[in-house]
Design a protein around this motif. Sequence first.
Motif, PDB file in Angstrom:
ATOM      1  N   GLU A  48     -15.855   2.548 -17.312  1.00 22.57           N
ATOM      2  CA  GLU A  48     -15.314   3.909 -17.295  1.00 22.57           C
ATOM      3  C   GLU A  48     -14.219   4.138 -18.324  1.00 22.57           C
ATOM      4  O   GLU A  48     -13.439   5.072 -18.202  1.00 22.57           O
ATOM      5  CB  GLU A  48     -14.788   4.249 -15.897  1.00 22.57           C
ATOM      6  N   TRP A  49     -14.132   3.302 -19.341  1.00 19.31           N
ATOM      7  CA  TRP A  49     -13.094   3.441 -20.362  1.00 19.31           C
ATOM      8  C   TRP A  49     -13.710   3.964 -21.657  1.00 19.31           C
ATOM      9  O   TRP A  49     -14.782   3.527 -22.066  1.00 19.31           O
ATOM     10  CB  TRP A  49     -12.389   2.109 -20.599  1.00 19.31           C
ATOM     11  N   LEU A  89      -5.534   6.373 -27.233  1.00 17.38           N
ATOM     12  CA  LEU A  89      -6.919   6.833 -27.261  1.00 17.38           C
ATOM     13  C   LEU A  89      -7.759   6.260 -26.130  1.00 17.38           C
ATOM     14  O   LEU A  89      -8.777   6.835 -25.751  1.00 17.38           O
ATOM     15  CB  LEU A  89      -7.585   6.465 -28.596  1.00 17.38           C
ATOM     16  N   VAL A  90      -7.353   5.106 -25.607  1.00 20.94           N
ATOM     17  CA  VAL A  90      -8.143   4.442 -24.563  1.00 20.94           C
ATOM     18  C   VAL A  90      -7.843   5.081 -23.213  1.00 20.94           C
ATOM     19  O   VAL A  90      -6.722   4.989 -22.710  1.00 20.94           O
ATOM     20  CB  VAL A  90      -7.852   2.932 -24.526  1.00 20.94           C
ATOM     21  N   VAL A 141      -7.585  11.033 -15.219  1.00 22.70           N
ATOM     22  CA  VAL A 141      -7.600  10.380 -16.531  1.00 22.70           C
ATOM     23  C   VAL A 141      -6.432   9.406 -16.562  1.00 22.70           C
ATOM     24  O   VAL A 141      -5.282   9.796 -16.300  1.00 22.70           O
ATOM     25  CB  VAL A 141      -7.475  11.410 -17.673  1.00 22.70           C
ATOM     26  N   LEU A 142      -6.724   8.146 -16.863  1.00 25.35           N
ATOM     27  CA  LEU A 142      -5.711   7.092 -16.828  1.00 25.35           C
ATOM     28  C   LEU A 142      -5.527   6.464 -18.208  1.00 25.35           C
ATOM     29  O   LEU A 142      -6.460   6.396 -19.002  1.00 25.35           O
ATOM     30  CB  LEU A 142      -6.122   5.990 -15.836  1.00 25.35           C
ATOM     31  N   ARG A 143      -4.315   5.995 -18.436  1.00 27.98           N
ATOM     32  CA  ARG A 143      -4.006   5.218 -19.644  1.00 27.98           C
ATOM     33  C   ARG A 143      -3.555   3.835 -19.190  1.00 27.98           C
ATOM     34  O   ARG A 143      -2.738   3.706 -18.277  1.00 27.98           O
ATOM     35  CB  ARG A 143      -2.909   5.917 -20.450  1.00 27.98           C
ATOM     36  N   PHE A 180      -9.703  -1.544 -13.459  1.00 26.80           N
ATOM     37  CA  PHE A 180      -8.495  -1.042 -14.111  1.00 26.80           C
ATOM     38  C   PHE A 180      -7.972  -2.027 -15.161  1.00 26.80           C
ATOM     39  O   PHE A 180      -6.796  -1.978 -15.531  1.00 26.80           O
ATOM     40  CB  PHE A 180      -7.408  -0.752 -13.080  1.00 26.80           C
ATOM     41  N   LEU A 181      -8.840  -2.932 -15.623  1.00 25.19           N
ATOM     42  CA  LEU A 181      -8.499  -3.912 -16.662  1.00 25.19           C
ATOM     43  C   LEU A 181      -7.445  -4.906 -16.189  1.00 25.19           C
ATOM     44  O   LEU A 181      -6.735  -5.494 -17.009  1.00 25.19           O
ATOM     45  CB  LEU A 181      -8.019  -3.209 -17.951  1.00 25.19           C
TER      46      LEU A 181
END
Length: 404
Positions: free
Chosen positions: A361-362, A287-288, A271-273, A311-312
């Motif tokens: 995937e977000w 939350l994202v 899980v990544l932020r 990864f944006l």
Amino acid sequence: MAKSFTDEDDALLSELGVEVETARPARLTPRQERIIAGFEDIQRFAEEHGRAPQHGEGRDIFERLYAVRLDRIRALEECRSLVADMDHQGLLTASPEPAPADRSELDDDELLAELGVDADQSDESVTALRHVRPFAEKRAAEEIANRQPCRDFATFKPLFEKVQEELDSGMRETRPFELKAEIQQGRFFIVGGQKAYVAEMGEITTTEHGRTDARLRVIFDNGTESNMLMRSLQRALNKDEAGRRITEPVAGPLFAKTAADGDEASGTIYVLRSRSDHPTVARNRDLVHKIGVTNMNVERRVAGARLQPTFLMADVEVVATYELYNINRTKLENLIHRIFDPARLTIEIRDRFGNPVTPREWFLVPLFVIDDAVAKIRDGSIVDYVYDPDSASLKVRGEGGAAD
């Protein structure tokens, strides 16, 4: 903003080895993109062989083609300036190898023609780079075709016989090959009409741009074997319309907190932020979250995140991981994404060429709810729950407005 579930396009591209290697200004012309692609192919040759491509009649046809192309890129200021910041190997500044006198004036098409390879004369030579992809396909095909007799095939023959029995009984099944991560030691595939067994898998290596590969020993059911790269087997399976993955005979437990004796580790949920400054992400940073499954070391998986659309195009923070044992990673990832589909984030970003990309995937979901979902997956009760975005919680199906 949520969006209904569709195929995991961006995750699939990532697992298939489509990585962004170097940030590029937006709106490059098609010619500039081809120059960059051709130089990247020369770089891959240098990484594999430890040297720049060289001229000479004794060299492979494509090495000679790359040598000609590198000479052109060095000679043309437009090309040099375009790829200069990519040149971490010093290919542009190294002293060029003198080309043979009777070859120095040949361009790509002339070289190919002399070597007996037809070239489409309707496009530019050094900038068209139309032979880049066929070279990759050629290498993959050669590695599949270039097999040797397997001297210890008697050891593997019973495995193939057992797999066929399990296919006949329904304990195993075949399905289309999808992801590079499916290629692991001990697994069976069908490629070129033959069963293939990954008997050995060397250490997985990762370039600074996130490309992964490993050397494999692959045994075929006709008594031959091949020492090939994982990416070559991947390309062969993708190119073969009948290429298939043979599934495991039993799914086993979903996953456990710790590995039991005999359990085979299958990967990690991560899980990544994001640290992106995109307005939507900045407003909802807590939350994202990106939720994915990988067979790699997670830190290695996210290396170079700021260069990858999935990864944006920004650095990320790893906020949670969960180890998997004896599980089909692809099915688990699809399950998790379906659970949180009502909270799927629709966000458009630009890749290195300025093209719009929508990562898949977000999700707009709190971390504690993700942890709750993992716990329910562990005990098998997740089938009774759905995610309710209004209350930001998992609810029993049909209860309190949660969707059926």
